[in-house]
Design a protein around this motif. Sequence first.
Motif, short mmCIF file in Angstrom:
data_model
loop_
_atom_site.label_atom_id
_atom_site.label_comp_id
_atom_site.label_asym_id
_atom_site.label_seq_id
_atom_site.Cartn_x
_atom_site.Cartn_y
_atom_site.Cartn_z
N GLY A 115 0.88 -1.17 0.00
CA GLY A 115 0.00 0.00 0.00
C GLY A 115 0.91 1.21 0.00
O GLY A 115 1.33 1.68 1.05
N ALA A 116 1.24 1.71 -1.19
CA ALA A 116 2.23 2.78 -1.34
C ALA A 116 1.61 4.15 -1.16
O ALA A 116 0.49 4.39 -1.61
CB ALA A 116 2.87 2.69 -2.72
N GLN A 117 2.34 5.05 -0.54
CA GLN A 117 1.92 6.45 -0.57
C GLN A 117 2.00 6.87 -2.04
O GLN A 117 2.98 6.60 -2.73
CB GLN A 117 2.81 7.30 0.32
CG GLN A 117 2.59 6.98 1.79
CD GLN A 117 3.35 7.91 2.73
OE1 GLN A 117 4.05 8.82 2.31
NE2 GLN A 117 3.19 7.67 4.02
N TYR A 118 0.95 7.52 -2.51
CA TYR A 118 0.81 7.77 -3.94
C TYR A 118 1.98 8.56 -4.54
O TYR A 118 2.41 8.28 -5.65
CB TYR A 118 -0.52 8.48 -4.24
CG TYR A 118 -0.78 8.58 -5.72
CD1 TYR A 118 -1.08 7.45 -6.47
CD2 TYR A 118 -0.67 9.80 -6.38
CE1 TYR A 118 -1.29 7.53 -7.83
CE2 TYR A 118 -0.89 9.88 -7.74
CZ TYR A 118 -1.19 8.74 -8.46
OH TYR A 118 -1.38 8.81 -9.80
N TYR A 119 2.53 9.49 -3.78
CA TYR A 119 3.65 10.28 -4.31
C TYR A 119 4.86 9.40 -4.64
O TYR A 119 5.73 9.80 -5.42
CB TYR A 119 4.05 11.40 -3.34
CG TYR A 119 4.94 10.94 -2.22
CD1 TYR A 119 6.32 10.92 -2.36
CD2 TYR A 119 4.41 10.51 -1.00
CE1 TYR A 119 7.15 10.48 -1.34
CE2 TYR A 119 5.22 10.07 0.02
CZ TYR A 119 6.59 10.06 -0.16
OH TYR A 119 7.40 9.62 0.85
N ALA A 120 4.94 8.19 -4.07
CA ALA A 120 6.11 7.32 -4.24
C ALA A 120 5.91 6.25 -5.31
O ALA A 120 6.74 5.35 -5.44
CB ALA A 120 6.45 6.67 -2.90
N VAL A 121 4.85 6.33 -6.10
CA VAL A 121 4.57 5.30 -7.12
C VAL A 121 5.76 5.09 -8.04
O VAL A 121 6.18 3.95 -8.28
CB VAL A 121 3.29 5.66 -7.92
CG1 VAL A 121 3.21 4.86 -9.22
CG2 VAL A 121 2.06 5.41 -7.07
N PHE A 129 7.27 -2.94 -9.03
CA PHE A 129 5.87 -2.93 -8.61
C PHE A 129 5.01 -2.26 -9.68
O PHE A 129 5.45 -1.32 -10.34
CB PHE A 129 5.71 -2.18 -7.28
CG PHE A 129 6.21 -2.95 -6.09
CD1 PHE A 129 5.38 -3.83 -5.42
CD2 PHE A 129 7.52 -2.79 -5.65
CE1 PHE A 129 5.85 -4.55 -4.32
CE2 PHE A 129 7.99 -3.51 -4.56
CZ PHE A 129 7.16 -4.39 -3.90
N LYS A 130 3.78 -2.73 -9.81
CA LYS A 130 2.82 -2.16 -10.76
C LYS A 130 1.55 -1.78 -9.99
O LYS A 130 1.14 -2.47 -9.07
CB LYS A 130 2.47 -3.18 -11.84
CG LYS A 130 3.71 -3.69 -12.58
CD LYS A 130 3.47 -3.93 -14.02
CE LYS A 130 4.68 -4.45 -14.75
NZ LYS A 130 5.88 -3.75 -14.65
#
Length: 149
Positions: A115-121, A129-130
């Motif tokens: 569950g990534a913080q969106y800024y770190a995509v 990761f996708k």
Amino acid sequence: MNYTQICKAFNDLTVTELYQLLKLRSEVFVVEQNCVFLDTDDKDYACHHLLLFDNDQELVAYARIVPAGKSYAEASIGRIVSSKKVRGTGVGKIITQAAIDQTKKIYGDVPIRIGAQYYAVKFYEQSGFKIDGKIYDEDGIDHIEMILS
């Protein structure tokens, strides 16, 4: 800079290691990100904890390796964090790859969900990761699920 990596089940952590990892998580996730949430979520007991120490034996990065069924159907990596003093030096990539390697060592060649913080995509995409889901709010911060197959 050389780093020392330690990966332990919760009950194998020393009191000092536990204190250091909780302090680093709190410094970043609660204080720096100004996010009021309960970091100690009872998942820690079931997890492995990956700690990265510098030459001075100071904890500079950390990741939590979570078994399948605890956060997601898949094994996962969470609480990926690096100390402010080492950001921009590549430590984030080191701890992320080490967490992937340790997850595969512990659970085999399984998919890994985060569950990534969106800024770190883009950062996590560099590790393979996708995106696998829609943006959601968690504690006031945009997140998105990602998977490494």
